[in-house]
Write a protein that holds these residues in place. Structure first.
Motif, short mmCIF file in Angstrom:
data_model
loop_
_atom_site.label_atom_id
_atom_site.label_comp_id
_atom_site.label_asym_id
_atom_site.label_seq_id
_atom_site.Cartn_x
_atom_site.Cartn_y
_atom_site.Cartn_z
N PHE A 180 0.79 -1.22 0.00
CA PHE A 180 0.00 0.00 0.00
C PHE A 180 0.83 1.28 0.00
O PHE A 180 0.29 2.37 0.11
N HIS A 181 2.13 1.15 -0.13
CA HIS A 181 3.00 2.31 -0.18
C HIS A 181 3.84 2.22 -1.45
O HIS A 181 4.46 1.19 -1.71
N LEU A 182 3.84 3.30 -2.24
CA LEU A 182 4.61 3.35 -3.48
C LEU A 182 5.63 4.47 -3.40
O LEU A 182 5.32 5.56 -2.91
N THR A 183 6.82 4.21 -3.88
CA THR A 183 7.85 5.23 -3.99
C THR A 183 8.37 5.23 -5.42
O THR A 183 8.24 4.24 -6.14
N LEU A 184 8.95 6.33 -5.81
CA LEU A 184 9.63 6.40 -7.11
C LEU A 184 10.61 7.55 -7.08
O LEU A 184 10.52 8.44 -6.23
N ASN A 185 11.58 7.50 -7.98
CA ASN A 185 12.52 8.59 -8.15
C ASN A 185 12.19 9.25 -9.48
O ASN A 185 12.46 8.70 -10.55
N ALA A 186 11.57 10.41 -9.42
CA ALA A 186 11.08 11.10 -10.61
C ALA A 186 12.14 11.99 -11.22
O ALA A 186 12.80 12.75 -10.50
N GLN A 187 12.28 11.90 -12.53
CA GLN A 187 13.05 12.93 -13.22
C GLN A 187 12.33 14.25 -12.95
O GLN A 187 11.10 14.32 -12.98
N ASP A 188 13.09 15.29 -12.68
CA ASP A 188 12.47 16.56 -12.31
C ASP A 188 11.46 17.04 -13.35
O ASP A 188 10.42 17.59 -12.99
N GLN A 189 11.73 16.82 -14.62
CA GLN A 189 10.81 17.26 -15.67
C GLN A 189 9.48 16.52 -15.63
O GLN A 189 8.51 16.95 -16.25
N ALA A 190 9.39 15.39 -14.89
CA ALA A 190 8.16 14.60 -14.82
C ALA A 190 7.42 14.73 -13.49
O ALA A 190 6.39 14.09 -13.28
N ILE A 191 7.91 15.57 -12.59
CA ILE A 191 7.30 15.68 -11.27
C ILE A 191 5.82 16.06 -11.37
O ILE A 191 4.97 15.51 -10.67
N GLY A 192 5.46 16.99 -12.22
CA GLY A 192 4.07 17.41 -12.36
C GLY A 192 3.16 16.25 -12.76
O GLY A 192 2.04 16.13 -12.24
N PHE A 193 3.63 15.40 -13.65
CA PHE A 193 2.85 14.22 -14.05
C PHE A 193 2.56 13.35 -12.83
O PHE A 193 1.42 12.95 -12.59
N TYR A 194 3.59 13.06 -12.04
CA TYR A 194 3.41 12.20 -10.87
C TYR A 194 2.54 12.87 -9.81
O TYR A 194 1.75 12.20 -9.14
N GLN A 195 2.66 14.18 -9.66
CA GLN A 195 1.80 14.88 -8.71
C GLN A 195 0.33 14.76 -9.12
O GLN A 195 -0.53 14.59 -8.26
N ARG A 196 0.04 14.84 -10.41
CA ARG A 196 -1.35 14.68 -10.86
C ARG A 196 -1.87 13.27 -10.58
O ARG A 196 -3.08 13.07 -10.50
N LEU A 197 -0.97 12.32 -10.39
CA LEU A 197 -1.37 10.95 -10.05
C LEU A 197 -1.44 10.72 -8.55
O LEU A 197 -1.69 9.60 -8.10
N GLY A 198 -1.20 11.77 -7.75
CA GLY A 198 -1.32 11.66 -6.30
C GLY A 198 -0.02 11.44 -5.56
O GLY A 198 -0.03 11.24 -4.34
N PHE A 199 1.12 11.49 -6.23
CA PHE A 199 2.41 11.35 -5.56
C PHE A 199 2.84 12.71 -5.03
O PHE A 199 2.45 13.75 -5.56
N HIS A 200 3.64 12.70 -3.98
CA HIS A 200 4.19 13.95 -3.46
C HIS A 200 5.70 13.80 -3.28
O HIS A 200 6.21 12.71 -3.00
N VAL A 201 6.39 14.92 -3.45
CA VAL A 201 7.85 14.95 -3.28
C VAL A 201 8.17 14.81 -1.81
O VAL A 201 7.54 15.46 -0.96
N THR A 202 9.13 13.96 -1.48
CA THR A 202 9.54 13.78 -0.09
C THR A 202 10.51 14.90 0.31
O THR A 202 10.90 15.73 -0.51
N GLN A 203 10.92 14.89 1.56
CA GLN A 203 11.85 15.89 2.07
C GLN A 203 13.30 15.61 1.67
O GLN A 203 14.17 16.46 1.90
#
Length: 145
Positions: free
Chosen positions: A103-126
């Protein structure tokens, strides 16, 4: 889009995943083949999306612990980007993760794709940003319900 998955490295699905990854990461983004194909291939579950029986999208899930998957190697062939196939691929990843009780997903997003992942409900960690294969990245997470 039809989405298939496999853990078998001798399967056509895995070969199709590799073909997409080579086109996107090695040819387009100039990631070395040695960095692209790593020691985690056999531990991951590889997903491929097909459109009219042609492989167009891929990603893999790597188990991190009994409740967490790390999403890696997300790629859509250039001619199919912007057609919402990434969203469909992620729906399949999340459905699979839920069935496996991860129930927990992580990923390392290329900076240019962060907006795509945010629209899918992911958030940038600290965690601070970092370079991977010469490309800026940030860690992201999503908790499934």
């Amino acid at each position: 889009m039809q989405i298939l998955h496999t853990t078998k490295l001798d399967s056509q699905v895995y070969q199709d995943a590799l073909a997409i990854r080579k086109a996107v990461f090695v040819q387009e983004q100039h990631v070395s083949l040695a960095d692209e194909i790593d020691q985690n291939e056999a531990q991951a579950c590889h997903f491929v999306g097909y459109l009219a029986q042609h492989p167009i999208a891929t990603a893999r899930l790597l188990p991190i612990n009994p409740t967490t998957y790390h999403i890696q190697r997300v790629a859509i062939i250039r001619s199919q980007r912007g057609n919402h196939f990434g969203r469909q691929l992620f729906q399949a990843l999340e459905n699979y993760a839920r069935r496996q009780k991860h129930f927990h997903l992580t990923l390392n997003a290329q900076d240019q794709a962060i907006g795509f992942y945010q629209r899918l409900g992911f958030h940038v960690t600290q965690r601070p940003g970092f370079m991977d294969a010469g490309i800026p990245h940030h860690e992201m997470q999503k908790q499934l319900v």
